[in-house]
Enzyme design. Structure first.
Site, PDB file in Angstrom:
ATOM      1  CB  THR A   1      -0.009   7.042   2.389  1.00 52.70           C
ATOM      2  OG1 THR A   1       0.597   7.360   3.666  1.00 52.70           O
ATOM      3  CG2 THR A   1       0.908   7.516   1.260  1.00 52.70           C
TER       4      THR A   1
ATOM      5  CE1 TYR B   1       7.115   6.903  11.185  1.00 53.92           C
ATOM      6  CE2 TYR B   1       7.224   9.294  11.390  1.00 53.92           C
ATOM      7  CZ  TYR B   1       7.207   8.166  10.604  1.00 53.92           C
ATOM      8  OH  TYR B   1       7.292   8.286   9.236  1.00 53.92           O
TER       9      TYR B   1
ATOM     10  CE  LYS C   1      10.099   6.128   9.709  1.00 53.70           C
ATOM     11  NZ  LYS C   1      10.288   5.147   8.612  1.00 53.70           N
TER      12      LYS C   1
ATOM     13  CB  SER D   1      -0.927   0.024   1.228  1.00 61.99           C
ATOM     14  OG  SER D   1      -0.162   0.097   2.420  1.00 61.99           O
TER      15      SER D   1
ATOM     16  CB  SER E   1       9.877  10.498   8.587  1.00 62.32           C
ATOM     17  OG  SER E   1       9.026  11.580   8.921  1.00 62.32           O
TER      18      SER E   1
END
Length: 263
Positions: A188, A153, A157, A15, A140
């Site tokens: 997304t 997160y 990262k 995806s 990111s």
């Protein structure tokens, strides 16, 4: 760098960015290995791609990072080699630090960092033997500066940058390339699938993500950066300016992020 006659392995290919990458790369003269946890979704992506006879499916879970050597061995059987590994698989998070279970932090590190690192280490001897190989890591802009409600997160990262910057230097002598791709907001399902404080999915889109770059626009810019063998690239809208503010005006960035009330 060209993708012609290359074998490209994409994780997180079922995806979002991974799916769009597969569809765009399938138009070029390369072979693809598509991976994620969901076989049915991967097969659907394969059907939508051009030249599907040049595409193979390999199902595995990044969370099972102790198994990555056998995963790589399975990948090697598909086309006999891998030239480019696009580390795109991962999850995000949306929750306040004080409310977030340590199990959520652990899961983010296992999937976004340890799974990616373990797979990259498994393929490294192959790249060294061939004196050729290209790691592409979808990080990111949160790997360059932080924002509220994304602590786990951001931590995972940031860790990716530390590891892959070291790998690039250690294996420069082996002609191994590393490109760090740092998306800003891309439209997304990343926000919908983000983990909340108790580990459940957020289940809804946020406005910043919804108003981000369209995924096909992002992927075209990403592939251009890979072809140019960029070390690191920031792709998004005005949010990418935060990378430079962090470097030169960190207090200003702090105030602007708080003012934006991103959550």
């Amino acid at each position: 760098m060209t993708f012609k006659n290359k074998v490209v392995w994409i994780t997180g290919a079922s995806s979002g960015i991974g799916k769009s990458l597969a569809m765009e790369l399938s138009k070029q003269e390369c072979k693809l290995i598509l991976s994620s946890r969901n076989k049915d979704q991967l097969l659907e992506v394969q059907k939508k791609c051009k030249n599907s006879e040049n595409i193979k499916i390999l199902v595995f879970d990044l969370a099972h990072y102790a198994n990555m050597e056998s995963v790589f061995e399975d990948a090697l059987k598909l086309f006999g080699r891998v030239d480019v590994l696009i580390n795109n698989g991962g999850i995000s998070q949306r929750s306040a630090i004080i409310e977030t279970s340590i199990e959520v932090d652990k899961k983010l590190m296992e999937i976004d960092y340890l799974g990616t690192v373990a797979l990259s280490k498994a393929i490294l001897p192959h790249f060294v033997d061939n004196q050729n190989g290209h790691y592409v890591v979808v990080s990111s802009i949160m790997g360059k500066f932080s924002s509220p409600y994304r602590s786990a997160y951001c931590g995972a990262k940031h860790a990716l940058h530390g590891f892959f910057d070291a790998l690039r230097m250690e294996h420069d002598k082996d002609q191994i390339k590393v490109t760090m791709i740092c998306p800003g907001f891309v439209n997304t399902n990343v926000a919908r699938n983000a983990l909340t404080a108790d580990g459940s999915k957020q289940g809804e889109q946020d406005s910043m993500t919804e108003n981000g770059l369209q995924v096909d626009v992002f992927v075209k810019r990403m592939l251009k950066a890979i072809r140019k063998e960029k070390y690191e690239v920031y792709i998004g809208k005005k949010e990418v300016l935060g990378v430079y503010l962090k470097r030169f005006f960190p207090k200003l960035l702090h105030r602007l992020v708080l003012k934006s009330r991103v959550n």
